[in-house]
Design a protein around this motif. Structure first.
Motif, short mmCIF file in Angstrom:
data_model
loop_
_atom_site.label_atom_id
_atom_site.label_comp_id
_atom_site.label_asym_id
_atom_site.label_seq_id
_atom_site.Cartn_x
_atom_site.Cartn_y
_atom_site.Cartn_z
N GLN A 95 0.83 -1.21 0.00
CA GLN A 95 0.00 0.00 0.00
C GLN A 95 0.86 1.25 0.00
O GLN A 95 0.64 2.18 -0.78
CB GLN A 95 -0.92 0.03 1.22
CG GLN A 95 -2.19 -0.76 1.06
CD GLN A 95 -3.19 -0.48 2.19
OE1 GLN A 95 -2.91 0.27 3.12
NE2 GLN A 95 -4.36 -1.08 2.09
N LEU A 96 1.84 1.30 0.88
CA LEU A 96 2.69 2.49 0.98
C LEU A 96 3.49 2.71 -0.31
O LEU A 96 3.70 3.86 -0.72
CB LEU A 96 3.64 2.37 2.19
CG LEU A 96 2.95 2.46 3.55
CD1 LEU A 96 3.96 2.23 4.67
CD2 LEU A 96 2.24 3.79 3.75
N GLN A 97 3.90 1.64 -0.95
CA GLN A 97 4.61 1.77 -2.23
C GLN A 97 3.68 2.35 -3.30
O GLN A 97 4.08 3.20 -4.09
CB GLN A 97 5.16 0.42 -2.67
CG GLN A 97 6.33 -0.06 -1.83
CD GLN A 97 6.69 -1.52 -2.09
OE1 GLN A 97 5.85 -2.32 -2.48
NE2 GLN A 97 7.95 -1.87 -1.84
N ALA A 135 13.27 1.30 2.17
CA ALA A 135 13.91 1.13 3.48
C ALA A 135 13.23 2.00 4.53
O ALA A 135 13.00 1.55 5.67
CB ALA A 135 15.40 1.48 3.39
N VAL A 136 12.87 3.22 4.17
CA VAL A 136 12.18 4.11 5.11
C VAL A 136 10.78 3.57 5.41
O VAL A 136 10.34 3.55 6.57
CB VAL A 136 12.11 5.55 4.55
CG1 VAL A 136 11.19 6.42 5.39
CG2 VAL A 136 13.50 6.16 4.48
N LEU A 137 10.09 3.13 4.38
CA LEU A 137 8.73 2.59 4.57
C LEU A 137 8.77 1.35 5.46
O LEU A 137 7.93 1.19 6.36
CB LEU A 137 8.10 2.26 3.22
CG LEU A 137 7.93 3.44 2.24
CD1 LEU A 137 7.29 2.95 0.95
CD2 LEU A 137 7.13 4.57 2.87
N GLU A 138 9.73 0.47 5.23
CA GLU A 138 9.85 -0.75 6.03
C GLU A 138 10.18 -0.41 7.49
O GLU A 138 9.62 -1.01 8.41
CB GLU A 138 10.93 -1.65 5.45
CG GLU A 138 10.54 -2.27 4.12
CD GLU A 138 11.69 -2.99 3.43
OE1 GLU A 138 12.77 -3.15 4.05
OE2 GLU A 138 11.51 -3.40 2.26
N ALA A 139 11.07 0.56 7.69
CA ALA A 139 11.43 0.97 9.06
C ALA A 139 10.20 1.52 9.78
O ALA A 139 9.97 1.23 10.96
CB ALA A 139 12.54 2.02 9.03
#
Length: 197
Positions: A95-97, A135-139
């Motif tokens: 979703q964020l992607q 990487a930011v979204l995963e964090a």
């Protein structure tokens, strides 16, 4: 008539809506509505949010005819497609992607029902997401785990760092319950806000 003499029910299982309603300092109870939230064929995201808010209020009101019942629902719209609650890390990341660099409309619908009297409305919120790396979204997802939120970002928490802009007539609408609109409806129904001490 005092607020305590009126019965108010929040038709919701959402902890976020409960916490928002508590801000109004009005006694209320919570009843879980049993509503199928499957979209209808060809149903717009706005129509879906309005229908579900009304259906939630109606489902609880039928068993509590003497109460004022609040139903609410939120549907996130990305280019006409509904984004639901992700439920897990993988779907939240997807979703964020999808929303990266895009503007998403969050339709937050509200229904106040008492017997034959009902008002249903929606407060839209336009949210523009920053263009951030995976990487930011995963964090972010590991830090906040917003898997029960449509759109996978809690604006009231760390999720605000993913956003570039928010446009709305009611900042609480994005969290799940538009208190500006609701307090107006409750006053019209005879509730005293703020209550007299």
């Amino acid at each position: 008539m005092s607020n305590s003499a009126k019965k108010l029910i929040l038709a919701s299982t959402s902890v976020y809506r409960r916490e928002l309603l508590e801000r109004l300092h009005i006694p209320f109870s919570v009843v879980s509505p049993q509503v199928d939230e499957t979209p209808l064929n060809g149903e717009s995201t706005l129509a879906l949010a309005l229908r579900l808010a009304n259906a939630k209020a109606k489902a609880v009101a039928k068993d509590h005819p003497d109460a004022w019942v609040i139903g609410s629902d939120q549907v996130a719209d990305l280019c006409g497609a509904a984004l639901g609650k992700p439920g897990n890390f993988e779907r939240a990341l997807a979703q964020l992607q999808l929303m990266r660099g895009a503007t998403v409309t969050f339709h937050t619908a509200l229904c106040l029902m008492h017997g034959e009297v009902e008002t249903t409305l929606s407060v839209p919120t336009e949210v523009t997401f920053r263009k951030l790396s995976d990487a930011v979204l995963e964090a972010y997802l590991h830090a906040e785990e917003p898997y029960d939120c449509a759109g996978s970002a809690k604006s009231e928490g760390l999720g605000i760092t993913l956003l570039e802009a928010i446009q709305s007539d009611d900042p609480t609408a994005l969290i799940g319950l538009p208190l500006i609109a609701l307090s107006g409806l409750l006053r019209d129904a005879g509730f005293v806000i703020p209550a007299k001490q």
